[in-house]
Motif scaffolding. Structure first.
Motif, short mmCIF file in Angstrom:
data_model
loop_
_atom_site.label_atom_id
_atom_site.label_comp_id
_atom_site.label_asym_id
_atom_site.label_seq_id
_atom_site.Cartn_x
_atom_site.Cartn_y
_atom_site.Cartn_z
N SER A 24 -34.24 26.86 -12.73
CA SER A 24 -33.52 27.91 -13.45
C SER A 24 -34.37 29.18 -13.51
O SER A 24 -33.87 30.29 -13.27
CB SER A 24 -33.17 27.46 -14.87
N LEU B 38 -18.16 31.49 -7.59
CA LEU B 38 -18.69 30.16 -7.92
C LEU B 38 -17.79 29.43 -8.91
O LEU B 38 -17.67 28.20 -8.86
CB LEU B 38 -20.10 30.29 -8.49
N ASP C 257 -16.28 25.80 -8.32
CA ASP C 257 -16.47 24.78 -9.33
C ASP C 257 -15.16 24.10 -9.69
O ASP C 257 -15.12 22.90 -9.97
CB ASP C 257 -17.08 25.42 -10.58
N HIS D 93 -22.17 15.94 -11.63
CA HIS D 93 -23.58 16.24 -11.83
C HIS D 93 -24.37 14.96 -12.06
O HIS D 93 -23.81 13.91 -12.40
CB HIS D 93 -23.74 17.21 -13.00
N HIS E 236 -24.60 24.42 -5.15
CA HIS E 236 -25.70 25.25 -5.65
C HIS E 236 -26.37 26.03 -4.52
O HIS E 236 -26.84 27.16 -4.72
CB HIS E 236 -26.78 24.38 -6.30
N GLU F 72 -35.25 20.44 -6.36
CA GLU F 72 -33.82 20.17 -6.20
C GLU F 72 -33.58 19.07 -5.16
O GLU F 72 -32.70 18.23 -5.33
CB GLU F 72 -33.09 21.45 -5.78
N MET G 65 -25.87 33.03 -8.26
CA MET G 65 -27.02 32.23 -8.67
C MET G 65 -27.09 32.09 -10.18
O MET G 65 -27.39 31.01 -10.71
CB MET G 65 -28.31 32.86 -8.12
N TYR H 139 -24.58 32.09 -12.17
CA TYR H 139 -23.53 31.14 -12.56
C TYR H 139 -24.06 29.70 -12.52
O TYR H 139 -23.84 28.92 -13.45
CB TYR H 139 -22.32 31.26 -11.63
N VAL H 140 -24.75 29.38 -11.44
CA VAL H 140 -25.30 28.03 -11.30
C VAL H 140 -26.28 27.73 -12.43
O VAL H 140 -26.27 26.64 -13.01
CB VAL H 140 -25.99 27.86 -9.93
N GLU I 149 -24.16 27.62 -15.92
CA GLU I 149 -23.14 26.58 -15.97
C GLU I 149 -23.73 25.18 -15.87
O GLU I 149 -23.22 24.25 -16.51
CB GLU I 149 -22.15 26.78 -14.82
N GLU I 150 -24.83 25.04 -15.11
CA GLU I 150 -25.29 23.68 -14.82
C GLU I 150 -26.76 23.42 -15.09
O GLU I 150 -27.11 22.49 -15.82
CB GLU I 150 -24.94 23.34 -13.37
#
Length: 258
Positions: free
Chosen positions: A41, A82, A86, A93, A119, A160, A218, A220-221, A224-225
């Motif tokens: 992140s 994104l 999604d 996940h 991602h 990752e 990026m 958003y990823v 959101e996650e």
């Protein structure tokens, strides 16, 4: 040569991370998973700011366009793009219990790979657009700064890759197959980068928009996650520490090498 290197460095990060499955004896520890999620992140937040949005602002000023316009428009479209992926792409996940996206009969492992692959799309686009900017000698963007972003994304891709391959092994898949799926999840990055370079090289005027688009995708990823996953359950402080370390590392790389 530099373009090929810039495209392949992030993929190498995913590959090396996926290879950690061969050193694995037990499942990925929750503490390490929290830290790695936070670290990824931090890298993505920092890259969005230093490597994408700031050059987009400089390019907008050079084009005589209000600096806020391309950045706001591109960033918003990246978020929406994104969001649509999604909603449409079936995925789940790593710690998720319910699949997201359209209903499908795909198994959990496949949907987990789809989640990580999703991602990687904005990361590949980010590398592609900044390489295209460097090729055209745009304001504030050099090949050194483009390669810096590639290195930063590769550093982020290492954990990752491990996060995708190691849980697959814990779920009963063989080490070789888990490694292969981890590697395949990163293939989309150089592909997205090549497509982005091809499109933006013909339309210099849209570069501020595409840089901002990649930043929005990026972020958003992250929002959101990645951050929710690193801040759920126990050991959330490790996720926070990971964010700080990832952000500072990417910032230092961009300033020192870019």
């Amino acid at each position: 040569m530099e373009i090929a290197l810039g495209l392949l460095i992030p993929f190498l990060g995913t590959t090396l991370g996926s290879a950690m499955v061969f050193l694995m004896k037990n499942k990925l520890s929750e503490k390490l998973e929290k830290f790695l999620g936070g670290f990824a992140s931090g890298v993505m937040i920092s890259a969005s700011m230093w490597s994408l949005l700031l050059p987009a602002i400089d390019m907008s000023n050079a084009q005589g366009v209000p600096a806020w316009l391309p950045t706001a428009v591109g960033f918003t479209i990246g978020i929406v793009f994104l969001l649509v992926l999604d909603i449409v792409i079936p995925h789940i996940h790593i710690d998720g219990k319910q699949p997201e996206g359209i209903k499908t009969k795909l198994n959990k492992n496949t949907m987990m790979i789809f989640a990580v692959t999703m991602h990687n799309i904005p990361e590949g686009m980010a590398v592609g657009v900044i390489l295209a900017s460097a090729m055209m000698h745009n304001v504030g963007v050099t090949m050194a700064s483009a390669l810096t972003l590639s290195i930063g994304i590769a550093v982020q891709n290492f954990p990752e890759g491990a996060i995708i391959s190691m849980p697959l092994k814990s779920g009963g898949m063989s080490k070789g197959k888990s490694f292969l799926y981890g590697v395949l999840s990163g293939v989309v990055e150089p592909i997205a980068g090549i497509i982005t370079i091809f499109l933006t090289s013909f339309m210099t005027i849209i570069l501020p928009y595409t840089l901002s688009f990649a930043a929005g995708a990026m972020i958003y990823v992250v929002v959101e996650e990645l951050i929710p996953e690193s801040q759920s359950g126990e050991h959330t402080n490790l996720g926070t520490i990971g964010v700080a370390i990832g952000f500072v590392l990417m910032m230092v790389l961009d300033i020192a090498l870019g």
